[in-house]
Design a protein around this motif. Structure first.
Motif, PDB file in Angstrom:
ATOM      1  N   ALA A  45      20.787   6.876  -7.237  1.00 42.29           N
ATOM      2  CA  ALA A  45      19.487   7.504  -6.944  1.00 42.29           C
ATOM      3  C   ALA A  45      19.524   8.256  -5.628  1.00 42.29           C
ATOM      4  N   GLN A  46      20.330   7.806  -4.661  1.00 35.81           N
ATOM      5  CA  GLN A  46      20.405   8.494  -3.372  1.00 35.81           C
ATOM      6  C   GLN A  46      21.065   9.861  -3.512  1.00 35.81           C
ATOM      7  N   PHE A  47      21.982  10.003  -4.466  1.00 38.89           N
ATOM      8  CA  PHE A  47      22.600  11.310  -4.704  1.00 38.89           C
ATOM      9  C   PHE A  47      21.605  12.270  -5.345  1.00 38.89           C
ATOM     10  N   LYS A  48      20.652  11.747  -6.107  1.00 37.19           N
ATOM     11  CA  LYS A  48      19.661  12.604  -6.769  1.00 37.19           C
ATOM     12  C   LYS A  48      18.525  13.007  -5.832  1.00 37.19           C
ATOM     13  N   SER A  49      18.404  12.332  -4.685  1.00 42.64           N
ATOM     14  CA  SER A  49      17.270  12.603  -3.791  1.00 42.64           C
ATOM     15  C   SER A  49      17.360  13.969  -3.133  1.00 42.64           C
ATOM     16  N   GLY A  50      18.601  14.480  -2.958  1.00 40.76           N
ATOM     17  CA  GLY A  50      18.761  15.782  -2.300  1.00 40.76           C
ATOM     18  C   GLY A  50      18.778  15.697  -0.789  1.00 40.76           C
ATOM     19  N   THR A  51      18.593  14.489  -0.222  1.00 36.24           N
ATOM     20  CA  THR A  51      18.540  14.347   1.242  1.00 36.24           C
ATOM     21  C   THR A  51      19.633  13.417   1.760  1.00 36.24           C
ATOM     22  N   LEU A 110      29.536   9.366 -10.490  1.00 39.75           N
ATOM     23  CA  LEU A 110      30.271  10.545 -10.933  1.00 39.75           C
ATOM     24  C   LEU A 110      29.985  10.900 -12.379  1.00 39.75           C
ATOM     25  N   LEU A 111      29.367   9.989 -13.143  1.00 43.36           N
ATOM     26  CA  LEU A 111      29.055  10.285 -14.538  1.00 43.36           C
ATOM     27  C   LEU A 111      27.892  11.251 -14.660  1.00 43.36           C
ATOM     28  N   GLU A 112      27.028  11.312 -13.647  1.00 35.40           N
ATOM     29  CA  GLU A 112      25.805  12.111 -13.717  1.00 35.40           C
ATOM     30  C   GLU A 112      25.918  13.311 -12.793  1.00 35.40           C
ATOM     31  N   GLU A 113      25.747  14.497 -13.337  1.00 33.69           N
ATOM     32  CA  GLU A 113      25.737  15.737 -12.562  1.00 33.69           C
ATOM     33  C   GLU A 113      26.977  15.832 -11.673  1.00 33.69           C
ATOM     34  N   THR A 114      28.146  15.856 -12.307  1.00 31.68           N
ATOM     35  CA  THR A 114      29.407  15.754 -11.583  1.00 31.68           C
ATOM     36  C   THR A 114      29.559  16.829 -10.515  1.00 31.68           C
ATOM     37  N   GLU A 115      29.244  18.081 -10.844  1.00 33.20           N
ATOM     38  CA  GLU A 115      29.439  19.172  -9.883  1.00 33.20           C
ATOM     39  C   GLU A 115      28.574  18.970  -8.638  1.00 33.20           C
ATOM     40  N   THR A 116      27.305  18.613  -8.837  1.00 34.99           N
ATOM     41  CA  THR A 116      26.411  18.378  -7.700  1.00 34.99           C
ATOM     42  C   THR A 116      26.904  17.212  -6.850  1.00 34.99           C
ATOM     43  N   THR A 117      27.334  16.136  -7.526  1.00 35.05           N
ATOM     44  CA  THR A 117      27.817  14.953  -6.810  1.00 35.05           C
ATOM     45  C   THR A 117      29.056  15.286  -5.996  1.00 35.05           C
ATOM     46  N   LEU A 118      29.995  16.028  -6.576  1.00 30.18           N
ATOM     47  CA  LEU A 118      31.210  16.401  -5.852  1.00 30.18           C
ATOM     48  C   LEU A 118      30.891  17.275  -4.646  1.00 30.18           C
ATOM     49  N   SER A 119      29.889  18.134  -4.780  1.00 25.59           N
ATOM     50  CA  SER A 119      29.489  18.981  -3.649  1.00 25.59           C
ATOM     51  C   SER A 119      28.961  18.121  -2.498  1.00 25.59           C
ATOM     52  N   ILE A 120      28.142  17.113  -2.831  1.00 30.05           N
ATOM     53  CA  ILE A 120      27.612  16.221  -1.786  1.00 30.05           C
ATOM     54  C   ILE A 120      28.747  15.433  -1.145  1.00 30.05           C
ATOM     55  N   ASN A 157      31.882  16.277  -0.838  1.00 30.07           N
ATOM     56  CA  ASN A 157      32.661  17.167   0.036  1.00 30.07           C
ATOM     57  C   ASN A 157      31.946  17.428   1.349  1.00 30.07           C
ATOM     58  N   GLN A 158      30.599  17.551   1.315  1.00 27.22           N
ATOM     59  CA  GLN A 158      29.838  17.730   2.568  1.00 27.22           C
ATOM     60  C   GLN A 158      29.974  16.505   3.457  1.00 27.22           C
ATOM     61  N   LEU A 159      29.913  15.320   2.861  1.00 26.82           N
ATOM     62  CA  LEU A 159      30.074  14.090   3.641  1.00 26.82           C
ATOM     63  C   LEU A 159      31.487  13.999   4.207  1.00 26.82           C
ATOM     64  N   LYS A 160      32.466  14.385   3.401  1.00 24.12           N
ATOM     65  CA  LYS A 160      33.858  14.367   3.848  1.00 24.12           C
ATOM     66  C   LYS A 160      34.051  15.308   5.041  1.00 24.12           C
ATOM     67  N   ASP A 161      33.390  16.466   4.992  1.00 23.48           N
ATOM     68  CA  ASP A 161      33.488  17.429   6.099  1.00 23.48           C
ATOM     69  C   ASP A 161      32.891  16.878   7.389  1.00 23.48           C
ATOM     70  N   LEU A 162      31.948  15.945   7.286  1.00 19.53           N
ATOM     71  CA  LEU A 162      31.374  15.328   8.495  1.00 19.53           C
ATOM     72  C   LEU A 162      32.356  14.381   9.170  1.00 19.53           C
ATOM     73  N   GLY A 163      33.391  13.963   8.434  1.00 14.68           N
ATOM     74  CA  GLY A 163      34.340  12.995   8.962  1.00 14.68           C
ATOM     75  C   GLY A 163      34.128  11.599   8.412  1.00 14.68           C
ATOM     76  N   VAL A 164      33.171  11.441   7.502  1.00 11.96           N
ATOM     77  CA  VAL A 164      32.874  10.142   6.914  1.00 11.96           C
ATOM     78  C   VAL A 164      33.939   9.817   5.854  1.00 11.96           C
ATOM     79  N   ARG A 165      34.323   8.533   5.755  1.00 10.56           N
ATOM     80  CA  ARG A 165      35.292   8.085   4.751  1.00 10.56           C
ATOM     81  C   ARG A 165      34.550   7.753   3.455  1.00 10.56           C
ATOM     82  N   ILE A 166      35.170   8.076   2.285  1.00 15.05           N
ATOM     83  CA  ILE A 166      34.571   7.836   0.977  1.00 15.05           C
ATOM     84  C   ILE A 166      35.469   6.883   0.190  1.00 15.05           C
ATOM     85  N   ALA A 167      34.846   5.823  -0.372  1.00 11.92           N
ATOM     86  CA  ALA A 167      35.600   4.832  -1.142  1.00 11.92           C
ATOM     87  C   ALA A 167      35.038   4.735  -2.550  1.00 11.92           C
ATOM     88  N   MET A 168      35.958   4.544  -3.553  1.00 10.32           N
ATOM     89  CA  MET A 168      35.563   4.301  -4.940  1.00 10.32           C
ATOM     90  C   MET A 168      35.476   2.787  -5.134  1.00 10.32           C
TER      91      MET A 168
END
Length: 947
Positions: free
Chosen positions: A784-790, A818-828, A830-841
């Motif tokens: 739900a946080q990925f769908k919020s846009g913020t 990643l199952l929902e709106e894959t392109e939008t999720t990947l864009s978010i 990548n923005q977080l990755k550009d901030l320097g934040v680490r992403i874990a699956m």
């Protein structure tokens, strides 16, 4: 009217008088001109005199204003001179060691003996009347001019400022006994210590007398009585050489006056004086004297309004001169004006004779012209009137022709007067059928012949003729043979005859029918809607009261949302229509089905018979809905879940039955979907408990009931803590500690997960910034946080507010994201990755585990789900999966982390399989924030012991 009569009428009404009356007319003209002229001359004379008087008074007002300004300037100069003199005397007194010694030991007698000669000398030379010695606490030590009065506290502003600043201070000040004094106060400093204060003062009366002598004015100082205590005042006035009476005026006392007698007008002014003070100027007269007076507000050193300063100057001589000048000017103007009036009187006499002669010559010529003008104007008026009539007729004809209703009008003899084009169009009449003068019965016969329903021509004609003859308004609706519907409104006219309007309401009837249909049927599936369903259910329940039974089946489509999201709403609409058709095929004639909204349907099975009948229907519905669909080339498979409630056993009213069937539907979805469930009483209790938990959850964040716990992440090659995973806990006021698995799904369902997620993110960052070294904090994110846009903004805000470096924040997501709106999720991501934040699956291996996700996005870490770790030593398949995932992560440069490590055996096996990081109860359960320091020390000690 004959021409001669018309001429006489015009002559009597409109033409000038005869020549015999010309003299009287001319005399009247001369009188009418001379009277305004004389009035104008009088007005001019009066205006000139008034201007002269006003100008004289203005000069006098300016003069007294300058005098008042001079009084103010001189008062300031005299005050400045007095202050300078007192300051010079002060400087000399402060150098007197005898006075200093006496003041230091507070020897009043010694001070009096030393100061009395000084006061006599400065009083004679400089008019200084006040000489005080005051202690540092502002207690009066000695009044040299009144040695018997001492020991009282001094609250004067001058002394207070000298004490506050530690420097000399001076100014004019009102005393409580009625004296108004110019004062100077000096702190007496000896060896860096203030041993007292020296104060000198000059009475205000002496300054006012100097101003009077210099400017030749009288000055009166009126102070409000509110500044005095009457008892102290009267005590002081007994010792005054010129006592000021207290009761002389109601609101003020006159402290200073430069003349013993106050003029009567000033006395009257002061007697009526209230507390509203403003600057004003006026002239006074008494006993043959005239004076110009100005009143200005009077303030003390603190800008406190004390009263008024009244300044008067004698202008008696100037007033007499002004009056004589005004009289002279008025006489001169009167002489000039009279001469001018006489001149114009003679001139107008000559004009009068010329007017009489000219009037006689013009009279006859005007009579001749007037008759022609009258006839011409009458012709013009008739042309204008006819033009206006034509315009109004054209407007009326346009309005009638373009009316949306048909109109016809008949006279008292039932003959057609007028009808419009729409009337002929409605009934298919030709031009010859609606000609003016056509009888009513012929028009009606023609209309009836065209077709007016099942009535015969004779019956319809007879009906309309009776209505016409009744002289009563009427309204009726007729359906024509061609299917058109016409509303007829008939209105009789007072003069006989009638007017009727005919409106084609066919489309309106169709729209009303359509609206009525839409009010009870679903626009997409054409099934009955919720309103109709409740009506049908109520009708069936009336039979239940007589002993019958019925069943309500609430049906919800499974996976319909995915169809809408992936294939679009148009495909979803066609799917709903197809589902509705399949459901209707399963219904008996006595059953009813409705679409309640979205992908939710409801069925009333009546009569219900045996439960097996209901089970058979539910099974049939699930089977037909589950069958595949081919829509626009898309192969679609969905399912259906059904909840069932019986009447009267599960309720005997609409709302209760629907509620219970809905709860049974909810249970069917919980139990795996694609099945049916009957309502049971424990469902109601469970739903009530869920509702209570929902209400408490909505308040928990605002009440501060959430807390973040932290579980350590251990690096396997060094046995050191590399970070902590943030885990949310809820301290319920009645139920105690609630784990996230019991409330997070509910929070996601009711839409609270967004605000809770933001709070956890900010709280974790704020607490992690206090941890030593580069220890990271891992925060779980909800889909739900990925769908919020913020989400990106929330992460930036949390890092900025806490000061935590971006590389110390790790965000964990599940495959569901990643199952929902894959392109939008990947864009978010990548923005977080550009901030320097680490992403874990997180929970890798429990969902689809698509390797395509690892290719599309370079995760920093893969977390193997605890289910594989739990079976690691028992099931070789689990070990193989962990080994494969570890090698895959190593090849992709990703950290491999294992969850749920509880035994040493699991830890050693994970080392062998290539995992680099782990967490679990083997090291520590989740701990509160204030325990992190002690936990780090404990784990560090254990690591050293192992080493």
């Amino acid at each position: 009217m004959k021409l001669e009569t018309l001429t006489n009428e015009i002559a009597r009404r409109d033409l000038p008088p005869e020549a015999s009356d010309s003299r009287s007319v001319a005399s009247g003209i001369r009188l009418r001109m001379l009277v305004p002229l004389a009035a104008t001359m009088v007005l001019l004379v009066t205006t000139f005199v008034l201007i002269f008087i006003l100008e004289t008074r203005h000069r006098q007002a300016e003069d007294i204003a300058r005098t008042a300004a001079s009084v103010d300037v001189m008062f300031r100069e005299q005050s400045a001179e007095g202050i300078q003199v007192m300051r010079s005397i002060m400087e000399l007194l402060l150098q007197d060691k005898n006075l200093e010694a006496a003041l230091r030991v507070r020897d009043r007698q010694e001070l009096l003996e030393l100061s009395a000669p000084i006061l006599n000398e400065i009083r004679a030379k400089n008019h200084i009347t006040h000489f005080y010695y005051i202690l540092p606490d502002r207690t009066m030590l000695l009044r040299v001019q009144a040695p018997d009065k001492h020991g009282d506290k001094i609250g004067r502003f001058v002394l207070a400022e000298a004490q506050r600043t530690g420097k000399p201070f001076w100014g004019n000040e009102q005393g409580p006994l009625g004296s108004f004094t110019l004062r100077v106060a000096y702190p007496w400093v000896s060896n860096g210590e203030v041993i007292g204060y020296l104060e000198l003062g000059i009475e205000f009366e002496d300054i006012m007398q100097s101003i009077k002598n210099f400017l030749d004015v009288n000055v009166f100082v009126a102070i409000n009585k509110s500044f005095f205590d009457r008892a102290l005042w009267e005590e002081a006035q007994e010792k005054n050489e010129r006592p000021v009476p207290w009761d002389e005026f109601p609101a003020v006392v006159v402290l200073s006056r430069t003349t013993p007698a106050i003029p009567a007008p000033i006395t009257a002014y002061l007697a009526a004086l209230n507390e509203q003070h403003s600057k004003r100027t006026f002239e006074i007269a008494w006993d043959g004297q005239v004076a110009q007076t100005i009143v200005v507000p009077f303030t003390n050193l603190r800008d406190q309004l004390l009263g008024e300063l009244v300044v008067t100057r004698d202008i008696t001589a100037g007033a007499y001169e002004r009056r004589e000048a005004v009289i002279g000017v008025a006489l001169l103007c009167a002489i000039i004006g009279g001469s001018l009036i006489l001149f114009f009187y003679i001139l107008l006499g000559r004009v009068q004779r010329d007017v009489v002669e000219g009037t006689a010559r013009l009279g006859e010529a005007q009579r001749v012209l007037t008759v022609e003008q009258f006839e011409r104007k009458r012709a013009e008026r008739e042309l204008i009137l006819q033009s206006e009539i034509n315009i109004q007729y054209e407007r009326l004809n346009a309005a009638i022709t373009n009316m949306p209703q048909g109109l016809c009008m008949f006279d008292a003899d039932q003959m057609l007067i007028v009808s419009n084009r729409r009337y002929a169009e409605i009934y298919g009449l030709g031009p010859e059928d609606a000609m003016p003068g056509t009888p009513l019965d012929m028009v009606l016969e023609r209309r009836a012949a065209i077709g007016m329903g099942a009535e015969t021509v004779q019956d319809y004609v007879a009906e309309r003729l009776v209505a016409e003859s009744s002289r009563q308004p009427s309204y009726c609706v007729k359906e024509l043979a061609n299917g058109r519907v016409v509303a007829i409104s008939h209105q009789p006219m007072p003069s006989g005859g009638s007017i009727a309007t005919h409106e084609d309401i066919t489309e309106r009837r169709k729209a009303e029918a359509q609206i009525e249909h839409l009010a009870h049927f679903d626009a997409l599936t054409n099934l009955p809607n919720r309103v109709s369903f409740r009506t049908d259910l109520n009708r069936a329940l009336s039979h239940v009261a007589r002993g019958d039974t019925l069943a309500v089946l609430c049906l919800d489509l499974d996976h319909f949302k995915e169809v809408n999201d992936t294939l679009g709403h148009s495909i979803g609409d066609v799917l709903l229509q197809t589902v509705a058709g399949r459901i209707k095929e399963c219904m008996r004639a006595t059953d009813s089905v409705a679409r309640l909204g979205g992908d939710e349907f409801a069925v009333v099975q009546f009569p219900a018979g045996q439960p097996t009948d209901c089970i058979s229907l539910a099974t049939r519905l699930i089977a037909v809905i589950t069958g595949p669909y081919d829509i626009d080339g898309h192969q679609i498979v969905i399912g259906a879940s059904i909840g069932i409630a019986f009447a009267p056993g599960d309720g005997n009213d609409v709302d209760r039955l629907l509620k219970n069937a809905d709860m049974a539907l909810y249970r069917a979805k919980e139990d795996g979907r694609g099945i049916y469930r009957f309502f049971e009483q424990e469902m109601d209790s469970r739903m009530q408990a869920r509702r209570t938990l929902e209400l408490d959850l909505r308040k928990a964040l605002a009440l501060g009931e959430f807390e973040v716990f932290y579980q350590p992440l251990m690096r396997m090659d060094t046995n050191k803590v590399t970070g902590f995973e943030a885990l949310l806990r809820w301290w319920h006021p009645q139920r105690g500690l609630i784990m996230p698995g019991d409330f997070i799904p509910l929070a996601e369902e009711i839409g609270l997960i967004g605000s809770i997620g933001v709070w956890v993110l900010k709280k974790a960052c704020a607490e992690a910034v206090c941890w030593p070294g580069d220890i990271t904090v891992a925060v779980n994110l909800s889909p739900a946080q990925f769908k919020s846009g913020t989400l990106v903004l929330n992460v930036i805000s949390a890092l900025a507010e806490s000061g935590l470096p971006a590389h110390r924040l790790e965000l964990e997501i599940t495959e569901t994201v990643l199952l929902e709106e894959t392109e939008t999720t990947l864009s978010i991501l990548n923005q977080l990755k550009d901030l320097g934040v680490r992403i874990a699956m997180d929970d890798f291996g429990t969902g689809y585990s698509s390797l395509g996700y690892l290719q599309k996005f370079p995760f920093d870490k893969i977390k193997i789900d605890r289910s594989f770790v739990h079976d690691l030593l028992q099931k070789p398949q689990s070990a193989a999966i962990v080994r494969a995932v570890s090698r895959l992560g190593s090849a992709l440069g990703m950290t491999m982390s294992a969850e749920g490590v509880e035994t040493i055996g699991q830890l050693e096996q994970l080392r062998l399989e290539g995992c680099s990081e782990c967490q679990g109860f083997l090291f520590s359960e989740a701990r509160r924030a204030h325990e992190i320091g002690s936990l780090l020390r404990q784990l560090d000690t254990a690591e050293k012991a192992v080493a």
